[in-house]
Design a protein around this motif. Structure first.
Motif, PDB file in Angstrom:
ATOM      1  N   LEU A 243      50.511 -66.977 -68.543  1.00  0.00           N
ATOM      2  CA  LEU A 243      50.837 -67.529 -67.229  1.00  0.00           C
ATOM      3  C   LEU A 243      50.491 -69.009 -67.230  1.00  0.00           C
ATOM      4  O   LEU A 243      49.357 -69.386 -67.524  1.00  0.00           O
ATOM      5  CB  LEU A 243      50.067 -66.788 -66.137  1.00  0.00           C
ATOM      6  CG  LEU A 243      50.424 -67.127 -64.685  1.00  0.00           C
ATOM      7  CD1 LEU A 243      50.131 -65.934 -63.774  1.00  0.00           C
ATOM      8  CD2 LEU A 243      49.665 -68.350 -64.182  1.00  0.00           C
ATOM      9  N   THR A 244      51.472 -69.833 -66.888  1.00  0.00           N
ATOM     10  CA  THR A 244      51.290 -71.285 -66.840  1.00  0.00           C
ATOM     11  C   THR A 244      51.211 -71.736 -65.388  1.00  0.00           C
ATOM     12  O   THR A 244      52.095 -71.420 -64.586  1.00  0.00           O
ATOM     13  CB  THR A 244      52.461 -72.009 -67.535  1.00  0.00           C
ATOM     14  OG1 THR A 244      52.554 -71.554 -68.887  1.00  0.00           O
ATOM     15  CG2 THR A 244      52.250 -73.515 -67.521  1.00  0.00           C
ATOM     16  N   LEU A 245      50.153 -72.477 -65.029  1.00  0.00           N
ATOM     17  CA  LEU A 245      49.984 -72.996 -63.680  1.00  0.00           C
ATOM     18  C   LEU A 245      50.574 -74.392 -63.567  1.00  0.00           C
ATOM     19  O   LEU A 245      50.369 -75.240 -64.444  1.00  0.00           O
ATOM     20  CB  LEU A 245      48.505 -73.035 -63.305  1.00  0.00           C
ATOM     21  CG  LEU A 245      47.826 -71.678 -63.058  1.00  0.00           C
ATOM     22  CD1 LEU A 245      46.332 -71.868 -62.853  1.00  0.00           C
ATOM     23  CD2 LEU A 245      48.450 -70.972 -61.861  1.00  0.00           C
ATOM     24  N   LEU A 246      51.309 -74.630 -62.473  1.00  0.00           N
ATOM     25  CA  LEU A 246      51.936 -75.928 -62.219  1.00  0.00           C
ATOM     26  C   LEU A 246      51.465 -76.445 -60.865  1.00  0.00           C
ATOM     27  O   LEU A 246      51.822 -75.877 -59.828  1.00  0.00           O
ATOM     28  CB  LEU A 246      53.465 -75.805 -62.232  1.00  0.00           C
ATOM     29  CG  LEU A 246      54.098 -75.172 -63.485  1.00  0.00           C
ATOM     30  CD1 LEU A 246      55.584 -74.945 -63.261  1.00  0.00           C
ATOM     31  CD2 LEU A 246      53.868 -76.066 -64.696  1.00  0.00           C
ATOM     32  N   ALA A 247      50.644 -77.483 -60.853  1.00  0.00           N
ATOM     33  CA  ALA A 247      50.180 -78.073 -59.599  1.00  0.00           C
ATOM     34  C   ALA A 247      51.257 -79.007 -59.050  1.00  0.00           C
ATOM     35  O   ALA A 247      51.700 -79.928 -59.734  1.00  0.00           O
ATOM     36  CB  ALA A 247      48.881 -78.840 -59.829  1.00  0.00           C
ATOM     37  N   VAL A 248      51.694 -78.759 -57.816  1.00  0.00           N
ATOM     38  CA  VAL A 248      52.744 -79.566 -57.199  1.00  0.00           C
ATOM     39  C   VAL A 248      52.351 -79.895 -55.764  1.00  0.00           C
ATOM     40  O   VAL A 248      51.518 -79.213 -55.167  1.00  0.00           O
ATOM     41  CB  VAL A 248      54.108 -78.840 -57.211  1.00  0.00           C
ATOM     42  CG1 VAL A 248      54.594 -78.600 -58.628  1.00  0.00           C
ATOM     43  CG2 VAL A 248      54.026 -77.507 -56.454  1.00  0.00           C
ATOM     44  N   SER A 249      52.963 -80.905 -55.202  1.00  0.00           N
ATOM     45  CA  SER A 249      52.717 -81.235 -53.798  1.00  0.00           C
ATOM     46  C   SER A 249      53.447 -80.230 -52.911  1.00  0.00           C
ATOM     47  O   SER A 249      54.381 -79.549 -53.351  1.00  0.00           O
ATOM     48  CB  SER A 249      53.201 -82.646 -53.491  1.00  0.00           C
ATOM     49  OG  SER A 249      54.623 -82.713 -53.544  1.00  0.00           O
ATOM     50  N   ALA A 250      53.009 -80.144 -51.666  1.00  0.00           N
ATOM     51  CA  ALA A 250      53.630 -79.203 -50.732  1.00  0.00           C
ATOM     52  C   ALA A 250      55.115 -79.490 -50.550  1.00  0.00           C
ATOM     53  O   ALA A 250      55.929 -78.570 -50.436  1.00  0.00           O
ATOM     54  CB  ALA A 250      52.913 -79.249 -49.387  1.00  0.00           C
ATOM     55  N   GLY A 251      55.501 -80.778 -50.541  1.00  0.00           N
ATOM     56  CA  GLY A 251      56.904 -81.127 -50.348  1.00  0.00           C
ATOM     57  C   GLY A 251      57.774 -80.845 -51.548  1.00  0.00           C
ATOM     58  O   GLY A 251      58.975 -80.571 -51.415  1.00  0.00           O
ATOM     59  N   GLU A 252      57.186 -80.865 -52.739  1.00  0.00           N
ATOM     60  CA  GLU A 252      57.962 -80.654 -53.957  1.00  0.00           C
ATOM     61  C   GLU A 252      58.184 -79.185 -54.294  1.00  0.00           C
ATOM     62  O   GLU A 252      59.131 -78.842 -55.012  1.00  0.00           O
ATOM     63  CB  GLU A 252      57.255 -81.319 -55.142  1.00  0.00           C
ATOM     64  CG  GLU A 252      57.170 -82.828 -55.077  1.00  0.00           C
ATOM     65  CD  GLU A 252      56.283 -83.390 -56.148  1.00  0.00           C
ATOM     66  OE1 GLU A 252      56.460 -84.580 -56.496  1.00  0.00           O
ATOM     67  OE2 GLU A 252      55.401 -82.651 -56.664  1.00  0.00           O
ATOM     68  N   ALA A 253      57.312 -78.312 -53.806  1.00  0.00           N
ATOM     69  CA  ALA A 253      57.320 -76.917 -54.236  1.00  0.00           C
ATOM     70  C   ALA A 253      58.654 -76.192 -54.011  1.00  0.00           C
ATOM     71  O   ALA A 253      59.165 -75.554 -54.934  1.00  0.00           O
ATOM     72  CB  ALA A 253      56.185 -76.160 -53.563  1.00  0.00           C
ATOM     73  N   PRO A 254      59.268 -76.248 -52.814  1.00  0.00           N
ATOM     74  CA  PRO A 254      60.517 -75.500 -52.618  1.00  0.00           C
ATOM     75  C   PRO A 254      61.637 -75.924 -53.574  1.00  0.00           C
ATOM     76  O   PRO A 254      62.329 -75.076 -54.136  1.00  0.00           O
ATOM     77  CB  PRO A 254      60.879 -75.800 -51.154  1.00  0.00           C
ATOM     78  CG  PRO A 254      59.576 -76.128 -50.501  1.00  0.00           C
ATOM     79  CD  PRO A 254      58.802 -76.865 -51.546  1.00  0.00           C
ATOM     80  N   ASP A 255      61.810 -77.223 -53.755  1.00  0.00           N
ATOM     81  CA  ASP A 255      62.883 -77.683 -54.642  1.00  0.00           C
ATOM     82  C   ASP A 255      62.594 -77.334 -56.095  1.00  0.00           C
ATOM     83  O   ASP A 255      63.516 -77.085 -56.880  1.00  0.00           O
ATOM     84  CB  ASP A 255      63.075 -79.192 -54.494  1.00  0.00           C
ATOM     85  CG  ASP A 255      63.748 -79.569 -53.182  1.00  0.00           C
ATOM     86  OD1 ASP A 255      64.402 -78.681 -52.586  1.00  0.00           O
ATOM     87  OD2 ASP A 255      63.606 -80.725 -52.737  1.00  0.00           O
ATOM     88  N   LEU A 256      61.321 -77.310 -56.478  1.00  0.00           N
ATOM     89  CA  LEU A 256      60.965 -76.903 -57.836  1.00  0.00           C
ATOM     90  C   LEU A 256      61.393 -75.466 -58.092  1.00  0.00           C
ATOM     91  O   LEU A 256      61.936 -75.144 -59.161  1.00  0.00           O
ATOM     92  CB  LEU A 256      59.455 -77.041 -58.043  1.00  0.00           C
ATOM     93  CG  LEU A 256      58.932 -76.658 -59.431  1.00  0.00           C
ATOM     94  CD1 LEU A 256      59.352 -77.686 -60.464  1.00  0.00           C
ATOM     95  CD2 LEU A 256      57.409 -76.507 -59.417  1.00  0.00           C
ATOM     96  N   LEU A 257      61.186 -74.585 -57.113  1.00  0.00           N
ATOM     97  CA  LEU A 257      61.595 -73.191 -57.260  1.00  0.00           C
ATOM     98  C   LEU A 257      63.110 -73.057 -57.307  1.00  0.00           C
ATOM     99  O   LEU A 257      63.656 -72.321 -58.145  1.00  0.00           O
ATOM    100  CB  LEU A 257      61.031 -72.355 -56.110  1.00  0.00           C
ATOM    101  CG  LEU A 257      59.504 -72.220 -56.051  1.00  0.00           C
ATOM    102  CD1 LEU A 257      59.099 -71.441 -54.795  1.00  0.00           C
ATOM    103  CD2 LEU A 257      58.974 -71.520 -57.288  1.00  0.00           C
ATOM    104  N   ARG A 258      63.803 -73.776 -56.427  1.00  0.00           N
ATOM    105  CA  ARG A 258      65.275 -73.697 -56.416  1.00  0.00           C
ATOM    106  C   ARG A 258      65.867 -74.199 -57.732  1.00  0.00           C
ATOM    107  O   ARG A 258      66.895 -73.696 -58.196  1.00  0.00           O
ATOM    108  CB  ARG A 258      65.845 -74.519 -55.256  1.00  0.00           C
ATOM    109  CG  ARG A 258      65.546 -73.956 -53.880  1.00  0.00           C
ATOM    110  CD  ARG A 258      66.343 -74.676 -52.806  1.00  0.00           C
ATOM    111  NE  ARG A 258      65.913 -74.285 -51.472  1.00  0.00           N
ATOM    112  CZ  ARG A 258      65.014 -74.946 -50.755  1.00  0.00           C
ATOM    113  NH1 ARG A 258      64.464 -76.059 -51.234  1.00  0.00           N
ATOM    114  NH2 ARG A 258      64.652 -74.513 -49.570  1.00  0.00           N
ATOM    115  N   GLY A 259      65.240 -75.197 -58.325  1.00  0.00           N
ATOM    116  CA  GLY A 259      65.754 -75.763 -59.571  1.00  0.00           C
ATOM    117  C   GLY A 259      65.353 -75.004 -60.814  1.00  0.00           C
ATOM    118  O   GLY A 259      65.690 -75.414 -61.929  1.00  0.00           O
ATOM    119  N   GLY A 260      64.611 -73.915 -60.662  1.00  0.00           N
ATOM    120  CA  GLY A 260      64.220 -73.123 -61.827  1.00  0.00           C
ATOM    121  C   GLY A 260      63.027 -73.691 -62.574  1.00  0.00           C
ATOM    122  O   GLY A 260      62.750 -73.270 -63.703  1.00  0.00           O
TER     123      GLY A 260
END
Length: 264
Positions: free
Chosen positions: A36-53
């Motif tokens: 399992l790899t953890l990716l620290a992201v900002s609150a604003g970036e998280a949704p687009d990161l998920l949509r983009g795979g």
């Protein structure tokens, strides 16, 4: 569930203030062959990161734009106001939004609280990040209202925080692309929801196995069967006193078979 093939690893994004350590530990215990790899992201970036795979799932704060995303709320956080230690608010345990009316309350661009009416007076400019806003609070420029975990994340010796009783609360959720509900995503959903390792929800159930017979029951049945078999094959022995027509306690011999009489 959309059953896509399991990937060799699982990427989990998480936003500031969220601590996934417990769930990661359980993952490593249950699926040691799937890193399992953890990716620290900002609150604003998280949704687009998920949509983009860019991640298989993410721990983020609601509300978000739910387009193409599934989300399961996990828990709700208390909202607090961060103040200098010598501020009057530090003298009480709890305040209301109205108690902050005369103070400048900073509103950073990455704020995730769903305000209908923000408390206090606005600053001339909005800080770019919550971290920047914390620095301004320490400089005496204003106050900051955030989820409690964010206040703890940015802890400083010269600052403290108090509960805001009527502020909107922050909800933390597990989210993932709605068309990518893989087996590994289902595994992580099970972990955060506290399912046991034997739970089959979201997976094909394992073939049913017949219940093993109890050894003591089998042993008792075998003994019972052996006893019946012996009873059926062993002839019944008659009493030595039975069978003849002689009287009870008699000699059991007829007169003809007795001793001859002496002739006179």
């Amino acid at each position: 569930m959309t059953g896509s093939e399991a990937s060799p690893s699982f990427r989990l994004a998480y936003v500031p203030g969220v601590t996934p350590g417990k769930w990661v530990r359980i993952w490593n215990e249950r699926l040691p062959d799937v890193p399992l790899t953890l990716l620290a992201v900002s609150a604003g970036e998280a949704p687009d990161l998920l949509r983009g795979g860019g991640a298989d799932a993410g721990l983020l704060r609601l509300p978000i734009d739910r387009t193409d995303l599934s989300a399961i709320p996990l828990y709700t956080e208390t909202t607090v106001v961060v103040v200098p230690k010598d501020h009057i608010v530090a003298a009480v345990d709890e305040v209301s939004a109205g108690d902050l009316a005369d103070d400048i309350v900073l509103h950073p661009l990455d704020d995730t609280l769903d305000w209908e009416h923000r408390p206090g007076r606005p600053a001339l400019e909005r800080p770019a990040t919550t971290a920047d806003a914390i620095e301004l609070v320490a400089a005496g420029v204003g106050l900051l209202v955030v989820p409690q975990s964010i206040a703890r994340l940015h802890h400083r010796k010269d600052l403290t925080y108090r509960t805001v009783s009527d502020a909107p609360e922050s909800r933390v959720a597990l989210s993932w692309p709605e068309n990518e509900t893989t087996d590994l995503v289902e595994d992580f959903i099970g972990i955060v929801r506290g399912r046991t390792v034997n739970s089959t929800r979201g997976r094909a159930p394992a073939p049913a196995q017949s219940k093993a017979k109890r050894p003591e029951a089998d042993s008792a049945r075998r003994k019972s069967a052996a006893g019946k078999s012996t009873a059926a094959g062993t002839p019944t022995r008659k009493s030595p006193r039975s069978g003849s027509g002689g009287p009870k306690g008699g000699k059991g011999k007829s007169a003809k078979g007795g001793k001859p009489r002496r002739r006179s």
